[in-house]
Design an enzyme around this catalytic site. Structure first.
Site, PDB file in Angstrom:
ATOM      1  N   TRP A 288       0.827  -1.211   0.000  1.00 39.52           N
ATOM      2  CA  TRP A 288       0.000   0.000   0.000  1.00 39.52           C
ATOM      3  C   TRP A 288       0.852   1.246   0.000  1.00 39.52           C
ATOM      4  O   TRP A 288       0.560   2.229  -0.672  1.00 39.52           O
ATOM      5  CB  TRP A 288      -0.980  -0.003   1.173  1.00 39.52           C
ATOM      6  CG  TRP A 288      -1.942  -1.148   1.131  1.00 39.52           C
ATOM      7  CD1 TRP A 288      -2.059  -2.155   2.060  1.00 39.52           C
ATOM      8  CD2 TRP A 288      -2.909  -1.439   0.108  1.00 39.52           C
ATOM      9  NE1 TRP A 288      -3.031  -3.039   1.667  1.00 39.52           N
ATOM     10  CE2 TRP A 288      -3.575  -2.621   0.484  1.00 39.52           C
ATOM     11  CE3 TRP A 288      -3.280  -0.816  -1.086  1.00 39.52           C
ATOM     12  CZ2 TRP A 288      -4.591  -3.205  -0.278  1.00 39.52           C
ATOM     13  CZ3 TRP A 288      -4.289  -1.393  -1.867  1.00 39.52           C
ATOM     14  CH2 TRP A 288      -4.926  -2.568  -1.457  1.00 39.52           C
TER      15      TRP A 288
ATOM     16  N   ASP B  10      -1.907   6.572   6.277  1.00 42.52           N
ATOM     17  CA  ASP B  10      -2.932   5.605   5.883  1.00 42.52           C
ATOM     18  C   ASP B  10      -3.209   4.707   7.086  1.00 42.52           C
ATOM     19  O   ASP B  10      -2.367   3.906   7.469  1.00 42.52           O
ATOM     20  CB  ASP B  10      -2.409   4.798   4.687  1.00 42.52           C
ATOM     21  CG  ASP B  10      -3.398   3.749   4.194  1.00 42.52           C
ATOM     22  OD1 ASP B  10      -4.452   3.569   4.833  1.00 42.52           O
ATOM     23  OD2 ASP B  10      -3.109   3.120   3.163  1.00 42.52           O
TER      24      ASP B  10
ATOM     25  N   LYS C 284     -12.200  -1.986   6.551  1.00 40.12           N
ATOM     26  CA  LYS C 284     -11.346  -2.824   7.381  1.00 40.12           C
ATOM     27  C   LYS C 284     -11.823  -2.819   8.838  1.00 40.12           C
ATOM     28  O   LYS C 284     -12.025  -3.847   9.428  1.00 40.12           O
ATOM     29  CB  LYS C 284      -9.889  -2.352   7.328  1.00 40.12           C
ATOM     30  CG  LYS C 284      -9.321  -2.204   5.920  1.00 40.12           C
ATOM     31  CD  LYS C 284      -8.931  -3.523   5.274  1.00 40.12           C
ATOM     32  CE  LYS C 284      -8.752  -3.471   3.771  1.00 40.12           C
ATOM     33  NZ  LYS C 284      -7.754  -2.551   3.300  1.00 40.12           N
TER      34      LYS C 284
HETATM   35  C1  LIG Z   1      -7.213  -2.080   2.008  1.00 41.35           C
HETATM   36  C2  LIG Z   1      -6.204  -1.017   2.120  1.00 41.35           C
HETATM   37  C3  LIG Z   1      -6.099   0.000   1.157  1.00 41.35           C
HETATM   38  C4  LIG Z   1      -6.974   0.065  -0.066  1.00 41.35           C
HETATM   39  O1  LIG Z   1      -8.226   0.495   0.278  1.00 41.35           O
HETATM   40  P1  LIG Z   1      -9.372   0.775  -0.814  1.00 41.35           P
HETATM   41  O2  LIG Z   1     -10.411   1.438   0.004  1.00 41.35           O
HETATM   42  O3  LIG Z   1      -9.777  -0.557  -1.364  1.00 41.35           O
HETATM   43  O4  LIG Z   1      -8.796   1.640  -1.869  1.00 41.35           O
HETATM   44  C5  LIG Z   1      -5.156   0.981   1.357  1.00 41.35           C
HETATM   45  N1  LIG Z   1      -4.337   0.957   2.430  1.00 41.35           N
HETATM   46  C6  LIG Z   1      -4.393  -0.008   3.364  1.00 41.35           C
HETATM   47  C7  LIG Z   1      -3.472   0.030   4.536  1.00 41.35           C
HETATM   48  C8  LIG Z   1      -5.327  -1.020   3.241  1.00 41.35           C
HETATM   49  O5  LIG Z   1      -5.403  -1.987   4.174  1.00 41.35           O
END
Ligand SMILES: *Cc1c(COP(=O)(O)O)cnc(C)c1O
Length: 357
Positions: free
Chosen positions: A102, A169, A193
């Site tokens: 990511w 993030d 998540k």
């Molecule tokens: C799942 C995830 C993403 C991607 O998320 P989307 O909403 O599908 O774009 C980005 N960063 C992390 C840390 C993730 O776990």
């Protein structure tokens, strides 16, 4: 039948939240209307949006004087470019700490807008640790971090000591532990998540940081558009926001972020304890950087991998298969995973040990 959902995302949500959401999908309160058909300008939906926003402030202990809270679309993946597009000028510098797939994606997008560089990486050992002790250019506009690495099961236990604000993030750990919010310029998190269903992304921005924009951008990609209109410039994803609001209500009812953290520490301790004790298994992440949310582990004898996955499925533990870039197993034990689910998985590991002794 209860199945324990260990998938990384879309992921488990509290049962009470799903029950309430199901009811409101038929009729919200006694309005005679489903939440699915309601105008985003109605007073009922406005109340949902207000409560969702207020809950973020309350749970993180931050004030609306200092932070903006937004509910956007496009997933965390859109934040990879949106943060850089809004905040990284052509001649400005930003540091990226590369802790997995990511972060790599976030870096790749930022490179299109300004002078982004990877200042530390754990790629050399397949991202099984969090880099530490690297130099940070104090003139950087921001430092981008992925605080919890969903795929590799690592997590920042402490954050770099710098005056450079973080863009972080937090998709797979938002509301799972108490953090010093003063270090963060922007936090973003895809809901699916640890917060709600897919379709909404939570963005929290420090106002002072967000005021220093880098360029003019299209209206929908300009954070200030959404700040000015309280995330309702256009039709917002009302249902995912509603479910996220219910999850935050659930977190508050169960003692807030600190109580979540205590529970999460206990659950993670239980599972890592078994991984370390059980001679058949070993963890993949460096011990000091282990994630409290995504627990990655392998069998020493990988020919037994399918056998263990069937044993998990037989015990109604699903989603335990590891991501292809690590292999083996990954148990995602987000806020909504009850301790009983983790205990169940631990029991399966113990039985598997006896069966394969
Ligand atoms: C799942 C995830 C993403 C991607 O998320 P989307 O909403 O599908 O774009 C980005 N960063 C992390 C840390 C993730 O776990």
């Amino acid at each position: 039948m209860t199945k324990y959902n260990f998938y990384a995302g879309p992921a488990i949500l509290p049962k009470e939240v799903m029950a309430e959401a199901s009811k409101s999908a038929l009729e919200l309160g006694d309005t005679g209307l489903s939440i699915l058909e309601m105008s985003h300008r109605s007073k009922e939906v406005a109340a949902v949006m207000d409560e969702a926003q207020a809950s973020v402030y309350e749970l993180l202990g931050i004030s609306a004087d200092d932070y903006d809270v937004l509910f956007l679309q496009g997933g965390a993946s859109s934040q990879f470019f949106m943060t850089a597009m809004n905040f990284l000028g052509q001649d400005e510098v930003a540091g990226y700490v590369d802790t997995g797939a990511w972060s790599t994606k976030a870096f790749k997008e930022a490179s299109k807008f300004g002078n982004a560089s990877i200042i530390a990486s754990s790629k050399d050992t397949n991202y099984n640790y969090i880099p530490k002790g690297y130099a940070i250019d104090e003139a950087s506009k921001y430092l981008h971090l992925t605080s919890n690495n969903t795929i590799f099961g690592t997590q920042f236990q402490s954050f770099p000591d710098t005056k450079v604000p973080f863009i972080c993030d937090m998709s797979s750990e938002i509301f799972s532990r108490k953090l010093d919010m003063s270090k963060f310029g922007v936090i973003y998190a895809g809901a699916q998540k640890n917060l709600g269903p897919a379709g909404v992304t939570l963005v929290i921005m420090n106002k002072e940081f967000a005021a220093k924009t880098a360029r003019e951008v299209p209206t929908m990609l300009d954070y200030q558009t959404h700040v000015k209109k309280d995330s309702a410039f256009n039709t917002p994803p009302v249902f995912p926001i509603y479910v996220s609001m219910l999850t935050m209500r659930w977190i508050k009812k169960h003692g807030g972020v600190e109580a979540m953290q205590a529970k999460n520490e206990q659950k993670a301790g239980l599972l890592y304890g078994e991984i370390d004790r059980n001679p058949l298994f070993h963890g993949t992440a460096a011990k000091e950087d282990r994630s409290m949310m995504n627990v990655c582990f392998l069998l020493h004898d990988e020919t037994l991998t399918d056998g263990f996955l069937s044993a998990c499925a037989d015990a109604n533990c699903i989603g335990v298969k590891g991501h292809r870039s690590v292999g083996g197993f990954r148990a995602s034990i987000y806020n909504a995973m009850p301790e009983a689910g983790v205990q169940k998985l631990v029991d399966v590991m113990k039985q598997f040990e006896s069966a394969n002794a």
